[in-house]
Every structure is written in structure tokens, then in C-alpha cells.
Scaffold this motif. Structure first.
Motif, PDB file in Angstrom:
ATOM      1  N   GLY A  79      -7.202   3.150  -1.778  1.00  0.00           N
ATOM      2  CA  GLY A  79      -6.438   2.246  -0.918  1.00  0.00           C
ATOM      3  C   GLY A  79      -5.138   2.862  -0.456  1.00  0.00           C
ATOM      4  N   ARG A  80      -4.486   3.564  -1.360  1.00  0.00           N
ATOM      5  CA  ARG A  80      -3.222   4.225  -1.015  1.00  0.00           C
ATOM      6  C   ARG A  80      -3.451   5.306   0.025  1.00  0.00           C
ATOM      7  NH1 ARG A  80      -1.304   8.791  -2.858  1.00  0.00           N
ATOM      8  NH2 ARG A  80      -2.714   8.939  -4.619  1.00  0.00           N
ATOM      9  N   GLN A  81      -4.515   6.119  -0.157  1.00  0.00           N
ATOM     10  CA  GLN A  81      -4.809   7.198   0.778  1.00  0.00           C
ATOM     11  C   GLN A  81      -5.267   6.661   2.127  1.00  0.00           C
ATOM     12  OE1 GLN A  81      -7.567   9.527  -1.505  1.00  0.00           O
ATOM     13  NE2 GLN A  81      -5.943  10.681  -2.542  1.00  0.00           N
ATOM     14  N   ASN A  82      -6.024   5.564   2.128  1.00  0.00           N
ATOM     15  CA  ASN A  82      -6.455   4.972   3.395  1.00  0.00           C
ATOM     16  C   ASN A  82      -5.279   4.434   4.194  1.00  0.00           C
ATOM     17  OD1 ASN A  82      -9.116   5.586   2.877  1.00  0.00           O
ATOM     18  ND2 ASN A  82      -9.628   3.544   2.116  1.00  0.00           N
ATOM     19  N   ASN A  83      -4.231   4.014   3.512  1.00  0.00           N
ATOM     20  CA  ASN A  83      -3.026   3.541   4.191  1.00  0.00           C
ATOM     21  C   ASN A  83      -2.070   4.680   4.520  1.00  0.00           C
ATOM     22  OD1 ASN A  83      -3.769   0.859   4.194  1.00  0.00           O
ATOM     23  ND2 ASN A  83      -2.842   0.459   2.209  1.00  0.00           N
ATOM     24  N   GLY A  84      -2.421   5.896   4.114  1.00  0.00           N
ATOM     25  CA  GLY A  84      -1.575   7.060   4.390  1.00  0.00           C
ATOM     26  C   GLY A  84      -0.299   7.079   3.575  1.00  0.00           C
ATOM     27  N   LEU A  85      -0.357   6.571   2.359  1.00  0.00           N
ATOM     28  CA  LEU A  85       0.826   6.516   1.499  1.00  0.00           C
ATOM     29  C   LEU A  85       0.717   7.525   0.368  1.00  0.00           C
ATOM     30  CD1 LEU A  85       1.088   2.635   1.062  1.00  0.00           C
ATOM     31  CD2 LEU A  85       2.531   4.049   2.516  1.00  0.00           C
ATOM     32  N   THR A  86       1.839   8.084  -0.006  1.00  0.00           N
ATOM     33  CA  THR A  86       1.886   8.902  -1.215  1.00  0.00           C
ATOM     34  C   THR A  86       2.200   7.969  -2.384  1.00  0.00           C
ATOM     35  OG1 THR A  86       4.246   9.323  -1.001  1.00  0.00           O
ATOM     36  CG2 THR A  86       2.764  10.890   0.086  1.00  0.00           C
ATOM     37  N   GLN A  87       2.117   8.512  -3.587  1.00  0.00           N
ATOM     38  CA  GLN A  87       2.456   7.699  -4.761  1.00  0.00           C
ATOM     39  C   GLN A  87       3.902   7.237  -4.682  1.00  0.00           C
ATOM     40  OE1 GLN A  87       1.522  10.021  -8.245  1.00  0.00           O
ATOM     41  NE2 GLN A  87      -0.621   9.403  -8.234  1.00  0.00           N
ATOM     42  N   LYS A  88       4.771   8.119  -4.216  1.00  0.00           N
ATOM     43  CA  LYS A  88       6.189   7.775  -4.110  1.00  0.00           C
ATOM     44  C   LYS A  88       6.400   6.690  -3.056  1.00  0.00           C
ATOM     45  CE  LYS A  88      10.752   9.758  -3.492  1.00  0.00           C
ATOM     46  NZ  LYS A  88      11.524  10.955  -3.200  1.00  0.00           N
ATOM     47  N   ASP A  89       5.697   6.791  -1.925  1.00  0.00           N
ATOM     48  CA  ASP A  89       5.830   5.775  -0.873  1.00  0.00           C
ATOM     49  C   ASP A  89       5.369   4.410  -1.375  1.00  0.00           C
ATOM     50  OD1 ASP A  89       6.737   7.740   0.831  1.00  0.00           O
ATOM     51  OD2 ASP A  89       4.772   8.075   1.751  1.00  0.00           O
ATOM     52  N   LEU A  90       4.223   4.387  -2.059  1.00  0.00           N
ATOM     53  CA  LEU A  90       3.707   3.126  -2.590  1.00  0.00           C
ATOM     54  C   LEU A  90       4.668   2.541  -3.618  1.00  0.00           C
ATOM     55  CD1 LEU A  90       1.508   0.987  -2.777  1.00  0.00           C
ATOM     56  CD2 LEU A  90       0.321   2.453  -4.405  1.00  0.00           C
ATOM     57  N   ALA A  91       5.209   3.396  -4.475  1.00  0.00           N
ATOM     58  CA  ALA A  91       6.151   2.930  -5.497  1.00  0.00           C
ATOM     59  C   ALA A  91       7.406   2.350  -4.848  1.00  0.00           C
ATOM     60  CB  ALA A  91       6.525   4.076  -6.432  1.00  0.00           C
ATOM     61  N   THR A  92       7.894   2.991  -3.801  1.00  0.00           N
ATOM     62  CA  THR A  92       9.067   2.481  -3.094  1.00  0.00           C
ATOM     63  C   THR A  92       8.752   1.147  -2.430  1.00  0.00           C
ATOM     64  OG1 THR A  92       9.761   4.752  -2.677  1.00  0.00           O
ATOM     65  CG2 THR A  92      10.797   3.049  -1.349  1.00  0.00           C
ATOM     66  N   LYS A  93       7.547   1.043  -1.891  1.00  0.00           N
ATOM     67  CA  LYS A  93       7.137  -0.178  -1.198  1.00  0.00           C
ATOM     68  C   LYS A  93       7.066  -1.386  -2.132  1.00  0.00           C
ATOM     69  CE  LYS A  93       3.749  -1.419   2.295  1.00  0.00           C
ATOM     70  NZ  LYS A  93       2.559  -0.962   3.005  1.00  0.00           N
ATOM     71  N   ILE A  94       6.663  -1.155  -3.369  1.00  0.00           N
ATOM     72  CA  ILE A  94       6.534  -2.266  -4.327  1.00  0.00           C
ATOM     73  C   ILE A  94       7.698  -2.320  -5.319  1.00  0.00           C
ATOM     74  CG2 ILE A  94       4.027  -2.237  -4.149  1.00  0.00           C
ATOM     75  CD1 ILE A  94       3.974  -0.993  -6.976  1.00  0.00           C
ATOM     76  N   ASN A  95       8.727  -1.506  -5.089  1.00  0.00           N
ATOM     77  CA  ASN A  95       9.934  -1.480  -5.936  1.00  0.00           C
ATOM     78  C   ASN A  95       9.623  -1.126  -7.388  1.00  0.00           C
ATOM     79  OD1 ASN A  95      11.662  -2.142  -3.819  1.00  0.00           O
ATOM     80  ND2 ASN A  95      11.265  -4.328  -4.099  1.00  0.00           N
TER      81      ASN A  95
ATOM     82  N   GLY B   8      -0.569  -7.084  -8.891  1.00  0.00           N
ATOM     83  CA  GLY B   8      -0.508  -7.943  -7.712  1.00  0.00           C
ATOM     84  C   GLY B   8       0.281  -7.299  -6.586  1.00  0.00           C
ATOM     85  N   LYS B   9       1.407  -6.657  -6.941  1.00  0.00           N
ATOM     86  CA  LYS B   9       2.209  -5.957  -5.929  1.00  0.00           C
ATOM     87  C   LYS B   9       1.413  -4.832  -5.292  1.00  0.00           C
ATOM     88  CE  LYS B   9       6.596  -6.174  -8.399  1.00  0.00           C
ATOM     89  NZ  LYS B   9       7.714  -5.336  -8.809  1.00  0.00           N
ATOM     90  N   ILE B  10       0.700  -4.065  -6.119  1.00  0.00           N
ATOM     91  CA  ILE B  10      -0.099  -2.950  -5.591  1.00  0.00           C
ATOM     92  C   ILE B  10      -1.193  -3.486  -4.693  1.00  0.00           C
ATOM     93  CG2 ILE B  10      -1.676  -1.092  -6.218  1.00  0.00           C
ATOM     94  CD1 ILE B  10      -0.017  -0.702  -8.777  1.00  0.00           C
ATOM     95  N   GLU B  11      -1.841  -4.544  -5.124  1.00  0.00           N
ATOM     96  CA  GLU B  11      -2.943  -5.112  -4.346  1.00  0.00           C
ATOM     97  C   GLU B  11      -2.447  -5.608  -2.987  1.00  0.00           C
ATOM     98  OE1 GLU B  11      -6.728  -8.088  -5.058  1.00  0.00           O
ATOM     99  OE2 GLU B  11      -5.111  -8.025  -6.501  1.00  0.00           O
ATOM    100  N   ARG B  12      -1.293  -6.262  -2.964  1.00  0.00           N
ATOM    101  CA  ARG B  12      -0.743  -6.724  -1.683  1.00  0.00           C
ATOM    102  C   ARG B  12      -0.345  -5.550  -0.805  1.00  0.00           C
ATOM    103  NH1 ARG B  12       1.484 -10.531  -5.120  1.00  0.00           N
ATOM    104  NH2 ARG B  12       3.465  -9.426  -5.248  1.00  0.00           N
ATOM    105  N   ALA B  13       0.216  -4.499  -1.415  1.00  0.00           N
ATOM    106  CA  ALA B  13       0.699  -3.361  -0.629  1.00  0.00           C
ATOM    107  C   ALA B  13      -0.446  -2.565  -0.016  1.00  0.00           C
ATOM    108  CB  ALA B  13       1.560  -2.450  -1.498  1.00  0.00           C
ATOM    109  N   ILE B  14      -1.513  -2.324  -0.755  1.00  0.00           N
ATOM    110  CA  ILE B  14      -2.595  -1.509  -0.201  1.00  0.00           C
ATOM    111  C   ILE B  14      -3.690  -2.357   0.418  1.00  0.00           C
ATOM    112  CG2 ILE B  14      -2.155   0.413  -1.745  1.00  0.00           C
ATOM    113  CD1 ILE B  14      -4.495  -0.416  -3.406  1.00  0.00           C
ATOM    114  N   GLY B  15      -3.674  -3.655   0.197  1.00  0.00           N
ATOM    115  CA  GLY B  15      -4.679  -4.528   0.792  1.00  0.00           C
ATOM    116  C   GLY B  15      -4.363  -4.868   2.232  1.00  0.00           C
TER     117      GLY B  15
END
Length: 152
Positions: A84-100, A122-129
């Protein structure tokens, strides 16, 4: 005044040796030579950190056969997060920043080392969903490549 003699000195009190002087090797040897009784005692655990000793109870717990550990996130969930993270074009750091959260938390979830936390999941699911890749992080099903939404 005839009784007082100005040339004689009367010592009322003489100080004994200090604790350090009485414990010195030289003082102990001198007392032994004089034939005095010596009492030597060693303080129990003096100068040692005894609060972290391995006790019998700890050894008993180590021999325990029952598995006592926290439930970890499964690797399937980690793969879902990663896809899900890769399909959204996010790195681990980007996803972590997005969900605080910290980037290490995302890494732990992806490799299956994390202890599941419903808030973080839940935060991860909302961010990559949001990017069109649905995830069911709490399910035990492996991710499917060709996922299609069901129309009711």
C-alpha cells in the motif's frame, strides 16, 4: 597560687586515631604486634550493586516451558502495509510523517517486529487506503494482487 605551675601542661583529652587511620594496614599490624584483640568484619555487599542479582526465582522462570511473549504483527500485514505504501509512492519516512509516528515504527510493522497497536494500525490503514489500495490490516488474509471492490 602556689599550686599552679606555669611550666606543666595538663592534657584533658587526647584524640584517638581517625577511622581511616585505624583501618590502615599499618595500624592493624601495630595492634597485632602489641597483642591487642582485633575484630574484623566485612560488610555484606559493600560497594557492590546487588539489586540485579540472578536469583533462584529467575532461574526457575528461565526454565519455564510455557511460551510467554507478546503477540507480534504477522508478515502478511507487513506486506500489505509495504504494498500500500509503495502503491501510493511513499517511503517509510513519508508514511511515518503522514501519520505522526517515527519511521522505525513503520519499519517494525513491515518486518513483523511490532506489537500491534490498533491506533497506529488505524492511522496506517487510513493513510495508505486513500490511494485506492484497500487494506484490511486486522485480518489474517494475505494481500491479493487483483483486488476488486464488491458492489452490492
Amino acid at each position: 597560687m602556689a599550686e599552679s605551675d606555669w611550666d606543666t601542661v595538663t592534657v584533658l583529652r587526647k584524640k584517638g586515631p581517625t577511622a581511616a587511620q585505624a583501618k590502615s594496614k599499618q595500624a592493624i599490624n601495630a595492634a597485632q604486634r602489641r597483642g591487642e584483640d582485633l575484630e574484623t568484619t566485612k560488610k555484606w555487599s559493600a560497594g557492590q550493586n546487588k539489586q540485579h542479582l540472578v536469583t533462584r526465582n529467575t532461574a526457575k522462570l528461565d526454565r519455564e516451558t510455557e511460551e510467554l511473549h507478546h503477540q507480534r504483527v504477522s508478515l502478511e500485514v507487513g506486506k500489505v502495509i509495504q504494498l500500500g505504501r509503495q502503491n501510493n509512492g511513499l517511503t517509510q519516512k513519508d508514511l511515518a510523517t503522514k501519520i505522526n509516528e517515527k519511521p522505525q515504527i513503520i519499519a517494525d510493522y513491515e518486518c513483523g517486529k511490532a506489537i500491534p497497536n490498533n491506533q497506529v494500525m488505524g492511522k496506517i490503514e487510513r493513510a495508505i487506503g486513500k490511494g485506492g489500495t484497500p487494506t484490511t490490516l486486522c485480518s489474517s488474509r494475505p494481500p491479493t494482487e487483483a483486488w476488486q471492490p464488491q458492489r452490492i
